[in-house]
Design a protein around this motif. Structure first.
Motif, PDB file in Angstrom:
ATOM      1  N   PHE A  21       6.990  -5.427  -4.669  1.00  0.00           N
ATOM      2  CA  PHE A  21       6.262  -4.209  -4.344  1.00  0.00           C
ATOM      3  C   PHE A  21       7.186  -3.210  -3.678  1.00  0.00           C
ATOM      4  O   PHE A  21       7.919  -3.556  -2.747  1.00  0.00           O
ATOM      5  CB  PHE A  21       5.103  -4.510  -3.396  1.00  0.00           C
ATOM      6  CG  PHE A  21       3.908  -5.142  -4.052  1.00  0.00           C
ATOM      7  CD1 PHE A  21       3.364  -4.603  -5.213  1.00  0.00           C
ATOM      8  CD2 PHE A  21       3.320  -6.273  -3.507  1.00  0.00           C
ATOM      9  CE1 PHE A  21       2.258  -5.182  -5.814  1.00  0.00           C
ATOM     10  CE2 PHE A  21       2.219  -6.853  -4.108  1.00  0.00           C
ATOM     11  CZ  PHE A  21       1.685  -6.306  -5.264  1.00  0.00           C
ATOM     12  N   GLU A  22       7.137  -1.966  -4.151  1.00  0.00           N
ATOM     13  CA  GLU A  22       7.884  -0.891  -3.506  1.00  0.00           C
ATOM     14  C   GLU A  22       6.894   0.211  -3.133  1.00  0.00           C
ATOM     15  O   GLU A  22       6.264   0.813  -4.004  1.00  0.00           O
ATOM     16  CB  GLU A  22       8.963  -0.343  -4.441  1.00  0.00           C
ATOM     17  CG  GLU A  22       9.820   0.734  -3.803  1.00  0.00           C
ATOM     18  CD  GLU A  22      10.980   1.143  -4.681  1.00  0.00           C
ATOM     19  OE1 GLU A  22      11.013   2.332  -5.079  1.00  0.00           O
ATOM     20  OE2 GLU A  22      11.846   0.287  -4.976  1.00  0.00           O
ATOM     21  N   THR A  23       6.763   0.473  -1.840  1.00  0.00           N
ATOM     22  CA  THR A  23       5.804   1.460  -1.360  1.00  0.00           C
ATOM     23  C   THR A  23       6.158   2.856  -1.859  1.00  0.00           C
ATOM     24  O   THR A  23       7.297   3.301  -1.728  1.00  0.00           O
ATOM     25  CB  THR A  23       5.750   1.469   0.182  1.00  0.00           C
ATOM     26  OG1 THR A  23       5.319   0.193   0.648  1.00  0.00           O
ATOM     27  CG2 THR A  23       4.780   2.541   0.683  1.00  0.00           C
ATOM     28  N   VAL A  24       5.160   3.549  -2.408  1.00  0.00           N
ATOM     29  CA  VAL A  24       5.376   4.938  -2.825  1.00  0.00           C
ATOM     30  C   VAL A  24       4.498   5.899  -2.028  1.00  0.00           C
ATOM     31  O   VAL A  24       4.852   7.070  -1.855  1.00  0.00           O
ATOM     32  CB  VAL A  24       5.122   5.133  -4.340  1.00  0.00           C
ATOM     33  CG1 VAL A  24       6.134   4.356  -5.154  1.00  0.00           C
ATOM     34  CG2 VAL A  24       3.705   4.723  -4.722  1.00  0.00           C
ATOM     35  N   THR A  25       3.352   5.416  -1.536  1.00  0.00           N
ATOM     36  CA  THR A  25       2.445   6.263  -0.758  1.00  0.00           C
ATOM     37  C   THR A  25       1.725   5.420   0.286  1.00  0.00           C
ATOM     38  O   THR A  25       1.191   4.360  -0.038  1.00  0.00           O
ATOM     39  CB  THR A  25       1.381   6.932  -1.659  1.00  0.00           C
ATOM     40  OG1 THR A  25       2.041   7.707  -2.664  1.00  0.00           O
ATOM     41  CG2 THR A  25       0.461   7.842  -0.847  1.00  0.00           C
ATOM     42  N   GLU A  26       1.735   5.901   1.523  1.00  0.00           N
ATOM     43  CA  GLU A  26       0.987   5.214   2.571  1.00  0.00           C
ATOM     44  C   GLU A  26      -0.404   5.819   2.684  1.00  0.00           C
ATOM     45  O   GLU A  26      -0.561   7.038   2.656  1.00  0.00           O
ATOM     46  CB  GLU A  26       1.724   5.283   3.906  1.00  0.00           C
ATOM     47  CG  GLU A  26       3.002   4.469   3.926  1.00  0.00           C
ATOM     48  CD  GLU A  26       3.486   4.171   5.350  1.00  0.00           C
ATOM     49  OE1 GLU A  26       2.745   4.480   6.297  1.00  0.00           O
ATOM     50  OE2 GLU A  26       4.600   3.631   5.477  1.00  0.00           O
ATOM     51  N   LEU A  27      -1.413   4.952   2.841  1.00  0.00           N
ATOM     52  CA  LEU A  27      -2.797   5.371   2.984  1.00  0.00           C
ATOM     53  C   LEU A  27      -3.254   5.137   4.417  1.00  0.00           C
ATOM     54  O   LEU A  27      -2.560   4.446   5.185  1.00  0.00           O
ATOM     55  CB  LEU A  27      -3.675   4.591   2.002  1.00  0.00           C
ATOM     56  CG  LEU A  27      -3.353   4.774   0.519  1.00  0.00           C
ATOM     57  CD1 LEU A  27      -4.182   3.837  -0.335  1.00  0.00           C
ATOM     58  CD2 LEU A  27      -3.575   6.222   0.091  1.00  0.00           C
ATOM     59  N   PRO A  28      -4.410   5.676   4.806  1.00  0.00           N
ATOM     60  CA  PRO A  28      -4.902   5.430   6.172  1.00  0.00           C
ATOM     61  C   PRO A  28      -5.080   3.939   6.450  1.00  0.00           C
ATOM     62  O   PRO A  28      -5.365   3.147   5.535  1.00  0.00           O
ATOM     63  CB  PRO A  28      -6.251   6.155   6.192  1.00  0.00           C
ATOM     64  CG  PRO A  28      -6.128   7.212   5.153  1.00  0.00           C
ATOM     65  CD  PRO A  28      -5.272   6.619   4.073  1.00  0.00           C
ATOM     66  N   GLU A  29      -4.916   3.554   7.696  1.00  0.00           N
ATOM     67  CA  GLU A  29      -5.080   2.153   8.084  1.00  0.00           C
ATOM     68  C   GLU A  29      -6.551   1.758   8.113  1.00  0.00           C
ATOM     69  O   GLU A  29      -7.443   2.593   8.171  1.00  0.00           O
ATOM     70  CB  GLU A  29      -4.466   1.908   9.472  1.00  0.00           C
ATOM     71  CG  GLU A  29      -2.966   2.128   9.525  1.00  0.00           C
ATOM     72  CD  GLU A  29      -2.407   1.845  10.900  1.00  0.00           C
ATOM     73  OE1 GLU A  29      -3.207   1.651  11.830  1.00  0.00           O
ATOM     74  OE2 GLU A  29      -1.176   1.832  11.037  1.00  0.00           O
ATOM     75  N   LYS A  30      -6.760   0.450   8.063  1.00  0.00           N
ATOM     76  CA  LYS A  30      -8.091  -0.150   8.263  1.00  0.00           C
ATOM     77  C   LYS A  30      -9.137   0.392   7.296  1.00  0.00           C
ATOM     78  O   LYS A  30     -10.253   0.705   7.668  1.00  0.00           O
ATOM     79  CB  LYS A  30      -8.542   0.045   9.707  1.00  0.00           C
ATOM     80  CG  LYS A  30      -7.601  -0.599  10.721  1.00  0.00           C
ATOM     81  CD  LYS A  30      -8.075  -0.393  12.138  1.00  0.00           C
ATOM     82  CE  LYS A  30      -7.102  -1.041  13.114  1.00  0.00           C
ATOM     83  NZ  LYS A  30      -7.516  -0.857  14.524  1.00  0.00           N
ATOM     84  N   ILE A  31      -8.771   0.486   6.010  1.00  0.00           N
ATOM     85  CA  ILE A  31      -9.743   0.875   4.996  1.00  0.00           C
ATOM     86  C   ILE A  31     -10.445  -0.371   4.448  1.00  0.00           C
ATOM     87  O   ILE A  31     -11.657  -0.414   4.339  1.00  0.00           O
ATOM     88  CB  ILE A  31      -9.075   1.632   3.834  1.00  0.00           C
ATOM     89  CG1 ILE A  31      -8.438   2.931   4.334  1.00  0.00           C
ATOM     90  CG2 ILE A  31     -10.090   1.950   2.739  1.00  0.00           C
ATOM     91  CD1 ILE A  31      -7.743   3.718   3.245  1.00  0.00           C
ATOM     92  N   PHE A  32      -9.648  -1.388   4.116  1.00  0.00           N
ATOM     93  CA  PHE A  32     -10.189  -2.549   3.414  1.00  0.00           C
ATOM     94  C   PHE A  32     -10.091  -3.819   4.248  1.00  0.00           C
ATOM     95  O   PHE A  32      -9.136  -4.583   4.135  1.00  0.00           O
ATOM     96  CB  PHE A  32      -9.460  -2.746   2.084  1.00  0.00           C
ATOM     97  CG  PHE A  32      -9.505  -1.540   1.185  1.00  0.00           C
ATOM     98  CD1 PHE A  32     -10.694  -1.112   0.634  1.00  0.00           C
ATOM     99  CD2 PHE A  32      -8.355  -0.829   0.896  1.00  0.00           C
ATOM    100  CE1 PHE A  32     -10.743   0.001  -0.194  1.00  0.00           C
ATOM    101  CE2 PHE A  32      -8.380   0.274   0.067  1.00  0.00           C
ATOM    102  CZ  PHE A  32      -9.581   0.697  -0.480  1.00  0.00           C
ATOM    103  N   TYR A  33     -11.078  -4.054   5.108  1.00  0.00           N
ATOM    104  CA  TYR A  33     -11.182  -5.338   5.790  1.00  0.00           C
ATOM    105  C   TYR A  33     -11.982  -6.331   4.951  1.00  0.00           C
ATOM    106  O   TYR A  33     -11.929  -7.531   5.161  1.00  0.00           O
ATOM    107  CB  TYR A  33     -11.862  -5.163   7.157  1.00  0.00           C
ATOM    108  CG  TYR A  33     -10.896  -4.905   8.287  1.00  0.00           C
ATOM    109  CD1 TYR A  33      -9.532  -5.121   8.139  1.00  0.00           C
ATOM    110  CD2 TYR A  33     -11.353  -4.453   9.504  1.00  0.00           C
ATOM    111  CE1 TYR A  33      -8.647  -4.874   9.171  1.00  0.00           C
ATOM    112  CE2 TYR A  33     -10.471  -4.205  10.563  1.00  0.00           C
ATOM    113  CZ  TYR A  33      -9.125  -4.413  10.385  1.00  0.00           C
ATOM    114  OH  TYR A  33      -8.261  -4.164  11.420  1.00  0.00           O
ATOM    115  N   SER A  34     -12.769  -5.817   4.020  1.00  0.00           N
ATOM    116  CA  SER A  34     -13.539  -6.660   3.109  1.00  0.00           C
ATOM    117  C   SER A  34     -13.380  -6.097   1.706  1.00  0.00           C
ATOM    118  O   SER A  34     -12.936  -4.963   1.523  1.00  0.00           O
ATOM    119  CB  SER A  34     -15.021  -6.686   3.504  1.00  0.00           C
ATOM    120  OG  SER A  34     -15.560  -5.378   3.525  1.00  0.00           O
ATOM    121  N   GLU A  35     -13.726  -6.902   0.702  1.00  0.00           N
ATOM    122  CA  GLU A  35     -13.519  -6.479  -0.675  1.00  0.00           C
ATOM    123  C   GLU A  35     -14.425  -5.297  -1.029  1.00  0.00           C
ATOM    124  O   GLU A  35     -15.636  -5.361  -0.845  1.00  0.00           O
ATOM    125  CB  GLU A  35     -13.787  -7.639  -1.628  1.00  0.00           C
ATOM    126  CG  GLU A  35     -12.796  -8.781  -1.503  1.00  0.00           C
ATOM    127  CD  GLU A  35     -13.069  -9.869  -2.509  1.00  0.00           C
ATOM    128  OE1 GLU A  35     -13.968  -9.684  -3.360  1.00  0.00           O
ATOM    129  OE2 GLU A  35     -12.397 -10.910  -2.446  1.00  0.00           O
TER     130      GLU A  35
END
Length: 244
Positions: A193-207
């Motif tokens: 995996f190579e990061t291209v874009t960081e998203l906000p934290e704590k979006i997906f704690y559950s599916e």
């Protein structure tokens, strides 16, 4: 000569700084209840059907028994023969240049993710049937133990693949750390995996509930710890937080 080297280095740093991300992310907030949005989702559009992908030749479905294993099923639409292999647990299937890529993820213990490459589903083992899938039904007795016809091209721990998609013939994944504190869009590059874009934290704690409309057209409905929808189309990402 030294002055020229300094100028070239400075230009390089400026170019790096000004280089835009592959994906454009926009965030907004609305005074709405996400339950109202979820009511509009049809069951066949969500993961409850087990259908992950469909093209002119195959319907691809999944089963998952958590730590006891998971399976991906390729049903040939012309002859109805079913081919299957180990995949714990499939979250998405994508196709690039005639090859299928199965993204698997399981939040068990430290959590792990993997991506399988399948060049020819006809080389996979044959199954008698596809079990009825539902997240609350354990079907471990049917789970495949075969890896025939599959190639593992990525295997990592402490990272969960939320979903994968194709953009400009490249495979990208929305991934989250096992603790949910870091979420990114990352490209599969050189089997990592190579990061291209960081998203906000704590979006997906559950599916999240995922509605896949096309290879690069996704809607992800999340409800914990925050409520909202992430819409991804081509290289545009829209995150809408619901505040009721």
């Amino acid at each position: 000569m030294r002055k020229l080297s300094y100028i070239l280095l400075l230009l390089s740093l400026i170019n790096c700084k000004n280089k835009s991300s592959v994906f454009e992310v926009k965030i907004n907030h609305v005074s709405k209840n996400i339950i109202d949005e979820l009511k509009h989702l049809k069951e066949e559009e969500t993961n409850f059907s087990g259908l992950l992908y469909k093209d002119e030749k195959y319907e691809v479905r999944k089963s998952c028994s958590g730590e006891w294993g998971g399976t991906v099923y390729f049903k040939n639409r012309q002859n109805n023969i079913i081919h299957y292999a180990v995949a714990t647990c499939p979250v998405s299937v994508n196709k690039i240049n005639g090859k299928y890529y199965v993204s698997n993820s399981l939040a068990h213990m430290t959590g792990f993710s993997e991506i399988l490459e399948i060049s020819d589903p006809e080389k996979m083992e044959i199954a008698k049937k596809i079990p009825v899938y539902h997240p609350d039904i354990i079907t471990r007795e049917y789970e495949s133990e075969s890896t025939l016809g599959t190639k593992k091209i990525l295997d990592t721990t402490r990272v969960l693949i939320i979903s994968s998609f194709v953009y400009n013939k490249k495979l990208y994944s929305i991934i989250s750390g096992i603790d949910g504190t870091k979420t990114t869009i990352s490209e599969l590059k050189n089997n990592r995996f190579e990061t291209v874009t960081e998203l906000p934290e704590k979006i997906f704690y559950s599916e999240p509930i995922i509605v896949k409309k096309a290879e690069n057209d996704l809607e992800l409905y999340f409800q914990h710890p925050q409520k909202g929808i992430m819409k991804l189309h081509d290289n545009k990402v829209q995150i809408t937080y619901y505040e009721k």
